[in-house]
Design an enzyme around this catalytic site. Structure first.
Site, PDB file in Angstrom:
ATOM      1  N   LYS A 112     136.768  38.456 108.877  1.00  0.00           N
ATOM      2  CA  LYS A 112     136.581  38.830 107.399  1.00  0.00           C
ATOM      3  C   LYS A 112     137.862  38.678 106.716  1.00  0.00           C
ATOM      4  O   LYS A 112     137.477  38.258 105.315  1.00  0.00           O
ATOM      5  CB  LYS A 112     136.521  40.308 107.608  1.00  0.00           C
ATOM      6  N   LYS A 195     125.809  32.247 114.772  1.00  0.00           N
ATOM      7  CA  LYS A 195     124.804  33.338 114.942  1.00  0.00           C
ATOM      8  C   LYS A 195     123.946  33.712 113.761  1.00  0.00           C
ATOM      9  O   LYS A 195     124.547  33.550 112.421  1.00  0.00           O
ATOM     10  CB  LYS A 195     125.249  34.502 115.506  1.00  0.00           C
ATOM     11  N   LYS A 198     123.043  38.111 108.295  1.00  0.00           N
ATOM     12  CA  LYS A 198     122.886  38.457 106.993  1.00  0.00           C
ATOM     13  C   LYS A 198     123.722  38.062 106.034  1.00  0.00           C
ATOM     14  O   LYS A 198     123.307  37.590 104.954  1.00  0.00           O
ATOM     15  CB  LYS A 198     122.505  40.104 106.916  1.00  0.00           C
TER      16      LYS A 198
END
Ligand code: TYM
Length: 332
Positions: A112, A195, A198
């Protein structure tokens, strides 16, 4: 030893194929045999700053999806994390013994920091502490999750053990990530990266209620190679991803056929994707229709959430009373 199963999913939009095969599929299996607590991790979703409307909509949606996919409020406890404020209290307690260095080293946090440098909030940093609270509040020992959550489970064990040492108790048991018999799952996305996620955008995901035409287009546009590889060469990452998706929904002889054509250098990716799109539609069609029905059944969804909140709070209140006492919050 009897196992208690705990797990959750963040309500960010709707459930995708990765959520299904990484988590929900195992929720369905465990609810048959163990005490299970499955929740919507709505506190966790605040790290991305949803609007109140988006948050409310997604929470309702994912709860309805849980029910549509077969989670049964008679067999397991289904609830919203935010309906159990005891979780927030345990998070506060555990935070006092969670250290900056170890939190900064968590892979999902580091990712992040790289991908969204303008929103590195304290909630992101302490995300694994809140997860530990979710699990420990019900004395969870088995946590059905995808591969991406493995490190968070290691942290949950660390925080539980640290509490035990500090208060000289064996109160919290160690929770372990659990997948299917083959291990923890990682479902790849359609855009050739890692992976399915979203945050990678609409084109990366297969949602469980994608309309047939949307589904077909997404798969036909999935990243692959421009032509067959040299006979006998290894699969590129995007091509391996397509084979991994096939493994979820296609029959073994179909996979064997494309494997063979890849090996001998005659594979046509258009044909592979067409087949994958067809088999994916066969898999998604019944889920899509159950999800659509459940979204319209507000009464049933609301009733299930209310019942789940009551059951989850009963378990959580017992834990927090005991924890408070062990820590010295005993009144006068
Ligand atoms: P979340 O909401 O990102 O994902 C929910 C579940 O789906 C799994 N998953 C995948 N599995 C395989 N392949 C993928 N591409 C894929 N994408 C998602 C995740 O591993 C997860 O099991 N932090 C958690 C939610 C959470 C939680 C908890 C889980 C909060 N508290 C306590 C377990 C226990 C999360 O963000 O998952």
């Amino acid at each position: 030893m009897s196992e208690t199963v705990v797990s959750g999913i963040r309500p960010t939009g709707k459930l995708h194929l990765g959520n299904y095969f990484g988590a929900v599929q195992n929720f369905l299996k465990f609810q048959e045999a163990h005490p299970c607590y499955f929740f919507i991790a709505d506190y966790h979703s605040l790290t991305t700053h949803p609007t109140p409307e988006d948050l409310g909509g997604s929470v309702y949606r994912v709860f309805a999806e849980y029910l549509a996919l077969g989670l049964d409020p008679e067999k397991c406890t289904l609830y919203l994390q935010s309906d159990v404020p005891e979780v927030a209290e345990l998070y506060l307690f555990l935070n006092m013994n969670a250290y900056l260095g170890e939190l900064e080293r968590v892979s999902s946090f580091k990712e992040k920091v790289r991908s969204q440098p303008n929103n590195i909030n304290a909630g992101l940093l302490t995300y694994p502490v809140l997860m530990a609270a979710d699990i420990l509040i019900h004395h969870g020992t088995r946590v059905p999750v995808g591969k991406d959550q493995e490190q968070h489970l290691e942290m949950a064990r660390t925080f539980g053990n640290r509490f035990n040492r500090m208060y000289n108790t064996e109160y919290f048991k160690e929770p372990f990530a659990i997948g299917s018999d083959e291990g923890l799952v990682k479902v790849p996305g359609l855009t050739g990266g890692g992976k399915m996620s979203k945050s990678a955008g609409e084109a990366d995901n297969i949602y469980l209620d994608d309309e047939p035409e949307v589904l077909r287009k997404k798969i036909m546009r999935a990243v692959s190679d421009s032509g067959p590889a040299e006979p006998g060469s290894a699969k590129s990452q995007p091509v391996q991803n397509l084979f991994d998706l096939m493994a979820l929904v296609c029959k073994p002889d179909v996979i064997a056929h494309f494997d063979e054509t890849h090996k001998n250098g005659t594979i046509r990716y258009g044909d592979l994707k067409k087949q994958l799109a067809e088999d994916m539609e066969t898999f998604v069609a019944p889920l899509r229709s159950r999800i659509q029905d459940m979204l319209n059944n507000k009464e049933l969804v609301t009733k299930a959430a209310k019942r789940g909140a009551e059951k989850a709070r009963e378990s959580a209140a017992k834990t927090i009373t005991e924890v408070r006492s062990m820590m010295g919050f005993r009144g006068f």
